[in-house]
Design a protein around this motif. Structure first.
Motif: not given
Length: 345
Positions: A15, A147-153, A155, A161, A163-164
């Protein structure tokens, strides 16, 4: 076939984007046995785009090499110094450069944009079968990046974001000089050597509630999106830009002094003040920042910067406030509380 599946499983098991690129070039080295394989990305510079090496493996290399995350742009080659690589990036088409060595170049894309080039050097021209394999793996890489963009950025803005933030922050802290870890360097003190310190800034839009109440949340979202673009143009490519939620943004940057950090944040403040936002007109931001200490937790550094923001918003707004400067002037105590009878927090 089983070797290919193993590499794909290994590739999608991380990740971390840095590790992902290193894993990708490692997979191609094992599968194709090339002379070298590398991923290059472009970064913006006032004098033109430049090539950043994300990961490179030569035939005899045990470990991949890469340019440092906070590299000086002047040390990187300009995009026009490698015209075939440049054309591959801009046309988004596979390019070949006859050898020896023979060079095959493939565009590397995410769902949002083409971000770089995969460059493979071989003793013989790459076969059609090998080309198809490379293309298939890059499509998997692209999907995984999505998928990484969706979880880390975020929207809305596309910025990183919250979380990162903690993970990036802790990676930053461990690179600080050991001498500073012993408390030798106080906050705001100039680092020894260029680019040795890290600063955290918190950015808050002034009177943003009035924007939402007056123009509606759709216009408010447009303001947030446009501000994120101003942030990208105001800071350097390797500065980490985050949206923490609502109208609050965070920047993690590397520079040589409190003065340099203040100039960078002042540039954003001025750019925002002079920008004409559609329908809304002009808005302003308040910024607070602090130097990152080797003993800091993410919340501790954020709290200092946030208290500097609070001071700026209660003393006129539309300004940049340094926590170290406020402490030196006696406006804040070292723990962030206001000096005097009344506590801010």
């Amino acid at each position: 076939m089983s070797e290919l599946v193993d590499h794909l499983a290994h590739l999608t098991g991380f990740r971390d984007r840095d590790v992902l690129d290193v894993t990708l070039v490692g997979a191609f080295k094992d599968l194709l046995q090339p002379l070298s394989v590398a991923i290059y990305r472009t970064v913006a510079d006032p004098n033109g785009e430049r090539w950043l090496t994300r990961a490179r493996l030569g035939h005899g290399d045990v470990a991949a090499t890469a340019d440092p995350a906070w590299v000086d742009l002047d040390q990187l080659p300009l995009i026009d110094e490698h015209p075939v690589r440049r054309d591959c990036l801009r046309t988004q088409e596979v390019r070949f450069q006859p050898g020896p060595p023979h060079v095959s170049l493939f565009p590397v894309a995410t769902d949002r944009e083409v971000v770089g080039v995969l460059e493979i050097e071989t003793a013989q021209p790459m076969s059609a079968e090998a080309q198809r394999m490379v293309g298939s793996i890059l499509r998997i890489y692209r999907n995984f990046q999505g998928l990484l963009d969706y979880s880390e950025r975020d929207t809305l803005t596309g910025l990183l974001n919250r979380k990162t933030f903690d993970e990036t922050f802790m990676k930053t802290v461990v690179t600080l000089p050991a001498a500073a870890a012993q408390g030798a360097a106080a906050e705001g003190r100039r680092s020894k050597g260029s680019g040795q310190g890290y600063w955290l800034g918190v950015i808050d839009i002034d009177h943003f509630k009035n924007v939402n109440d007056t123009y509606g949340h759709l216009i408010g979202d447009e303001v947030l999106l446009l501000l994120s673009r101003l942030m990208r143009s105001s800071f350097r490519f390797h500065d980490r830009l985050y949206r923490f939620g609502g109208e609050e943004f965070v920047v993690l940057m590397r520079c040589s002094s409190d003065t340099d950090a203040a100039q960078a944040f002042e540039r954003l403040r001025a750019n925002t003040e002079h920008y004409a936002f559609p329908q809304v007109g002009h808005i302003t931001v308040s910024v607070g920042f602090t130097q990152v200490k080797p003993t800091d937790t993410p919340s501790a550094a954020f709290e200092r910067a946030d208290k500097a923001v609070y001071y700026g918003k209660t003393h006129g707004r539309n300004q940049v406030a340094s926590h170290a400067d406020l402490v030196a002037r006696g406006e804040l105590a070292e723990d962030g509380s206001k000096v005097g009878d009344v506590e801010l927090f």
